[in-house]
Design a protein around this motif. Structure first.
Motif: not given
Length: 581
Positions: A242-247, A352-354, A380-387, A393-394
């Motif tokens: 699954e690829v996370a693609v921006a809108r 895992g990652s964000a 908390t997502l900011s602690k899962s890898g780089n901001e 992700v957010a």
């Protein structure tokens, strides 16, 4: 009323849809039909998963049978590894929609003489005609090329394979291991020229950032088509790649509603002009202990009371602890958990990652058919890898909720060592949120009190006042704004000031009542005196009238007596006085 999204354009016939979430969006519709795509990446980057998923989706949804040529692993191992995705590979094989060709060289193989791919291509040609295959995957071509003695031989066989694929009009994927730097921007030198030969080149990268696994995909080239050139994160979930693609810019897929839903706090609804918009994203920021979870829980309870399926994702505590803690402030979630309307998720069990967090949350929300989603805290997502990755992700989380018409309430923890002033989220998503509520502490008189303000709420008229947030076993409420000397008072100082004013008001009221009684008495006294004087006046008036009547009667009687006396004496008539005419 929810407004329907715009229609989706029809797929491009010159492209073969991969059926992989996000990849078709990045490529503008799929891989080049009848052409070859190079898929390069390091170990564990997902090359085999992408390739096999491409064949499975082609057979199931596009009526395009496929062949998987395995140079590295056996077909049995590949099929066994893919069982967890639920693709039904065994069924596709039985229906002659998917075929595996084992072409692994023996580990003890010793070459003698010339070696080429002619024999394998002959076998493959027969299978293509038998299945009427439209798609082919050649997995780990570099394994075979490593057996060739020199670069010229390797290049010759690559051209042989590429020409055969083009001649048969097959939509093909060739996978190869990537080398070079950690970003996976280069493939092995022996395959480098393939990037110029193929029509589409895709690079997969699997690395570790700040101790957290990160996966990215980038389309390096795509002849004759517009594509997304930027890196996009991806994950391998239970559904596959699954690829996370921006809108896409200009895309209107959000369900817009004018309906309002309660925040769970009546006075906050009033401050917002009626509550949150349905499908809106709400951000609650604050320092530790400012009641972010409490406000989130109040919203979850209100949603459950409306009968809306709700999911509460907690990164800080187990679900049972959240339920117990909220119970102390009058928020009862346990009945809804038991009924299944509310689902409590402890995100601490997700590692895992964000991107992994986002994928897992989306899958659970879709499974629960979530109408209202709470994430506490999303920071908390900011602690899962780089901001930067966490911010993306957010952003996609908000976009996904808007597209699904899900009302999202997420809290964000601010740095407790930072200045206690209004600040944005560490993820920098405050600009994306439709409503931003900020909680802070106000220290007065040696105590901390909770203050709440609405920084923004798009599309609604909202209060600009700072209210005191009061928690008790009866629930959550907001105190009216109280100012003294231009300063907002909270807590004990507000209570003392209100108490003093209340006492002063009572004293003033008692004094007013006493004065009223005295004035009533004086008024009554005056009324008595007025009545007495009125009576005395009437008596005097009667006496005066009697006196006048008596005097007049005496005068008449005297005049009549004189007349009668004159008549008795026979005197002459009375003469007029002298000097009269």
């Amino acid at each position: 009323m929810l407004q329907a999204p715009v229609s989706i354009p029809q797929p491009d016939a010159s492209k073969a849809r991969s059926g992989i979430t996000g990849l078709d969006e990045m490529t503008g519709g799929g891989l080049p039909r009848g052409r070859t795509t190079l898929l390069a990446g390091g170990p564990g980057s997902g090359k085999t998963v992408v390739s096999l998923q491409f064949l499975v989706n082609g057979a199931r949804h596009c009526k395009e049978p496929g062949i998987f040529v395995a140079f590295e692993e056996s077909s049995q191992r590949i099929a066994a590894n893919a069982q967890g995705f639920g693709w039904g590979i065994d069924e596709l094989q039985k229906n002659n929609e998917l075929y595996f060709l084992d072409a692994q060289p023996a580990p003890d193989l010793v070459l003698s003489g010339n070696f080429d791919l002619s024999g394998m291509l002959a076998v493959l040609d027969g299978q293509v005609k038998a299945l009427k295959a439209k798609r082919v995957v050649v997995d780990a071509l570099d394994i075979v090329l490593a057996l060739l003695p020199d670069p010229m031989s390797k290049r010759r066989e690559i051209y042989r394979l590429h020409d055969w694929l083009l001649a048969n009009g097959l939509t093909a994927i060739i996978t190869a291991k990537a080398g070079g730097d950690a970003t996976g921007a280069m493939v092995e030198q022996s395959l480098g020229f393939m990037q110029f030969m193929v029509d589409c080149s895709i690079l997969l990268n699997h690395g570790v950032v700040l101790g957290v696994s990160q996966r990215n995909i980038r389309i390096q080239k795509y002849r004759g088509a517009v594509f997304d050139e930027n890196e996009s994160p991806f994950l391998i979930s239970k559904n596959g790649f699954e690829v996370a693609v921006a809108r896409t810019m200009g895309r209107l897929d959000a369900l817009v509603s004018n309906e309002r839903v309660s925040s769970g706090v009546e006075r906050l609804d009033t401050m917002l002009g009626g509550g949150y918009y349905r499908g809106a994203s709400v951000l609650i920021t604050g320092f530790p202990g400012t009641a972010k979870t409490t406000l989130s829980g109040a919203f979850a309870e209100a949603a459950c009371q409306r009968g809306e399926r709700t999911m509460f994702v907690s990164f800080d505590s187990d679900g049972s602890e959240v339920v117990r803690n909220l119970n102390s402030v009058g928020i009862r979630l346990e009945p809804y958990v038991k009924s299944g309307v509310l689902r409590m998720i402890s995100a601490r069990t997700i590692t895992g990652s964000a991107e992994t967090y986002l994928g897992r949350i989306k899958a659970l929300a879709e499974e629960h058919q979530t109408r209202c989603l709470v994430i506490d805290p999303v920071s908390t997502l900011s602690k899962s890898g780089n901001e930067l990755t966490a911010h993306n992700v957010a952003e996609r989380l908000i976009d996904w909720c808007k597209g699904a018409g899900t009302t999202l309430v997420c809290s964000s923890l601010l740095d407790e060592m930072a200045s206690q002033s209004e600040g944005g989220s560490p993820l920098q998503i405050s600009t994306l949120a439709d409503t931003w509520i900020h909680l802070n502490y106000l220290v007065q008189g040696g105590e901390r009190n909770r203050g709440m303000s609405i920084i923004k709420s798009r599309g609604t008229s909202h209060s600009n006042q700072v209210r005191e947030l009061i928690l008790s076993d009866k629930g959550v409420t907001l105190a009216d704004t109280y100012t003294a000397g231009g300063e907002v008072l909270m807590g004990t100082m507000r209570w003392e000031k209100e108490s003093a004013e209340r006492v002063a008001a009572e004293v003033a009221e008692a004094a007013a009542r006493l004065k009223k009684v005295r004035l009533d008495a004086e008024e009554a006294e005056l009324e008595v005196r007025v009545k007495s004087l009125q009576s005395e006046l009437i008596a005097k008036q009667a006496e005066k009238a009697l006196l006048a009547s008596t005097t007049e009667g005496r005068a008449r009687e005297l005049t009549r007596g004189r007349s009668e006396m004159a008549e008795l004496r026979g005197a002459d008539a009375a003469q007029p006085p002298s000097g009269a005419a």
